[in-house]
Every structure is written in C-alpha cells, then in structure tokens.
Design an enzyme around this catalytic site. Structure first.
Site, mmCIF file in Angstrom:
data_model
loop_
_atom_site.group_PDB
_atom_site.id
_atom_site.type_symbol
_atom_site.label_atom_id
_atom_site.label_comp_id
_atom_site.label_asym_id
_atom_site.label_seq_id
_atom_site.Cartn_x
_atom_site.Cartn_y
_atom_site.Cartn_z
ATOM 1 N N HIS A 266 0.869 -1.187 0.000
ATOM 2 C CA HIS A 266 0.000 0.000 0.000
ATOM 3 C C HIS A 266 0.897 1.226 0.000
ATOM 4 C CE1 HIS A 266 -3.452 -2.573 1.111
ATOM 5 N NE2 HIS A 266 -2.523 -3.270 1.760
ATOM 6 N N GLU B 84 -6.982 -12.733 6.442
ATOM 7 C CA GLU B 84 -5.885 -12.147 7.232
ATOM 8 C C GLU B 84 -6.282 -12.314 8.704
ATOM 9 O OE1 GLU B 84 -5.478 -7.912 6.819
ATOM 10 O OE2 GLU B 84 -3.613 -7.799 7.956
ATOM 11 N N ASP C 112 3.514 -5.094 2.503
ATOM 12 C CA ASP C 112 2.235 -4.540 2.976
ATOM 13 C C ASP C 112 2.320 -3.030 3.269
ATOM 14 O OD1 ASP C 112 -0.450 -4.689 3.559
ATOM 15 O OD2 ASP C 112 -0.252 -5.834 5.409
HETATM 16 ZN ZN LIG Z 1 -2.569 -5.099 2.770
#
Ligand SMILES: [Zn+2]
Length: 336
Positions: free
Chosen positions: A18, A199, A277
């Site tokens: 991200h 997740e 991430d």
């Molecule tokens: Zn993510």
C-alpha cells in the site's frame, strides 16, 4: 555466498504494497510542514513509538491519520519515489502498488491528483531505476458499496494507468459479498481483481473472494490453513497468496515469526509470495521480510528464489514481461 547476501541480492517482485503505508515518520513530518498541517505528534520518534499495534484496527486508526499530510500531486510523487528508491536498495525488479483513493477523496483531494503523482513517479522509476510497476486501486471495505461505485467511476478515465481493483481495510464485519456488484462492474470495465481475505477474517472470506469476486490473487490468505479442503484447492489451482510476514506478526495474526505458516504453505505447493504490505509501519521492506522469515525457518536458496518465481507467475504483466523478469532471476541464481 552467505544467506543474508543471497537474500539481499535476490531479484524480488512485490505484489502487496500500500503506497500510503510507505509513509515514513520523517516524510510525514516534512509533508506536514510543507502543507501546514498539525500532527498529533511532536517528533518522528514519537510517531514511531505510537506504532505498537494490537490488531488490524489499531493500525488503521493511525494509518489514516498519517495520510492526512498528503495533499498535492508532488506529495504523492515524493511518497512513491521514496518507495521506489527502497525497491532499488532491495533489488525489487517489479512492483504492483495499491492505493486507496477514498482515503484522499474523502478529504477533498481530487482522484486525478493522487493518480497523477503516483503514475509520474512510476514512469521515472522505469526510466531511471529500471523498475517495472503496475497500479491497483483498492476499495475501503469499511465504507459502503455506493462509495465504491463512485470511486470506480472516477477511475474509468485512468484505465490506462490502473490494472486492477482490490479490497482492503477492516476485514472483520466487512465480507467480500458486500462488494460483489461493484467487482462485477469493475471486471466488465476490464479491471483484474484481487482482495484481502483470510488475514484476520474467516476462511469463508477466501472462498467468497474466489467465487463472488472472481479474484486473480488472494491478499494475505494465511487463514486458509484452518481448512484442509481450501488448502488443497489453493494448491491445485495455484491461486497466488500475497503473504506479508512482518505485517502478520506486527498485527498479531501470528504471535511470533516461528509460528508463521508461510513456509509450510510454500512446501505444500501453494503459490505463496513474500510482500511488505505497509513497510513504514511494520518494520521493514522486502529484504527485511525475507530475512525475518529465513531467520526462523530453514530455507534453501531454491526455496527463497521460489518466492520470486511464484510472484512473477502471479504478476499482472504480459508473458513477454514475465520472461524478462525470469531471465533476471535465473541469471542471478546461476551465479549465486
Ligand atoms: Zn494489505
């Protein structure tokens, strides 16, 4: 070549990143000053001290606060460029970047401003650093379907810059079926699809992302291990999982890296990849993630290279581009 050197020099491909999550505390302060925005922290050190998370939500709260300093096209350029320099350091040869338009449009920042800054940096990344890249736009799943449809509309004039759509933010309470219609429209418009699933959320979110959202990759997906049938299905279909080891331990999906199931899933034949991430928040970029896994799990050089091989197979580039990436990987492995 020792393992740390091998890991550092290994050509890498990142598929779960991200761009807002690459905002380092120092840059947060620089941009706050440039844009005259008050931060609830006195120094970059204080920000770092606040990065003690107990779960996904505790991270998201501070993450959205940090994004407030991003205002001008140049801010998005600088953010992306800083990340690409990290890629260069870590020998990342290809990256597919997520961005969250709603985080910005909700603050009155124009969609075009965001995408223009990111895209310009990525073009410079190709020209000056030789790093290829793609952009994936994510819908924030804690917001409603109507807001997702609005942002999809804004993305249509930028189809040439955006390869796919994804689904991120708070997984619990916001299952994939909430976005079935908007994903269907996105596919009709020619976008590929991915979704965060499994997740923190249950295996049903993985099943439903596959069946209802028709995703080409599952982001995270580590909870698949709760369901033997699903593990077998993922192995057989070679459905890619974009796993983020440091994120998972930082957000307590696994207590310790030695408890992480990434190596077990790799050895069971799943198309597992390593990704960072939100590296500014979770303590490391690509090399750090590889090192953290290798420190707790004995991995051969072949297995380390397999993470990149899987990521190349799972990437959203043409076969010709994949061939170029494989040549870089094979060239390195042959001399290592
Ligand atoms: Zn993510």
């Amino acid at each position: 070549m020792n393992q740390a050197t091998f890991i550092h020099q290994l050509p890498k491909v990142e598929l779960h990143l991200h761009i807002e999550g690459t905002l380092e505390p120092e840059m947060m302060f620089q941009l706050a000053q440039r844009n005259q925005i008050d931060l609830p922290f006195a120094s970059p050190q204080e920000v770092k001290a606040a990065y003690e998370f107990t779960n996904l939500q505790s991270f998201l709260d501070i993450y959205y606060q940090g994004a407030n300093v991003l205002i001008e096209e140049q801010d998005f350029y600088d953010l992306t460029w800083a990340y690409l320099l990290k890629c260069q350091q870590d020998n990342v040869i290809h990256t597919e970047i997520f961005f969250d338009p709603q985080t910005h449009t909700a603050r009155g920042i124009h969609f075009d401003t965001v995408i223009a800054g990111i895209d310009r940096a990525m073009k410079d990344g190709l020209e000056q650093l030789g790093i290829t890249s793609r952009i994936i736009m994510c819908f924030l799943r804690h917001l409603d379907e109507e807001s997702a449809f609005e942002v999809l509309e804004m993305a249509l004039p930028h189809k040439d810059k955006i390869i796919g759509v994804g689904l991120d933010s708070s997984e619990l309470g916001h299952p994939p079926e909430k976005f079935e219609r908007v994903f269907s429209k996105a596919r009709d418009e020619g976008f590929l699809t991915v979704a965060h699933a499994g997740e923190e959320g249950p295996v049903n979110n993985i099943y439903n992302s596959l069946e209802l959202l028709n995703v080409s990759r599952i982001d995270h997906g580590v909870r698949c291990a709760d369901d033997e049938q699903l593990v077998a299905l993922l192995a057989e279909s070679k459905m890619p999982l974009t796993v983020c080891p440091l994120s998972n331990t930082k957000l307590k999906v696994f207590d310790e890296m030695r408890d992480h199931n990434i190596v077990e899933l790799l050895r069971r034949g799943l198309c597992v990849t390593i990704n960072s991430d939100d590296p500014a928040y979770f303590g490391g970029y690509m090399t750090d993630n590889f090192l953290a896994v290798a420190e707790c799990h004995a991995l051969s050089q072949e297995e380390l290279a397999l993470f990149t091989r899987n990521a190349i197979n799972a990437s959203f580039v043409s076969e010709a581009e994949k061939r170029v990436l494989r040549e870089k990987l094979d060239g390195f492995v042959a001399t290592a």
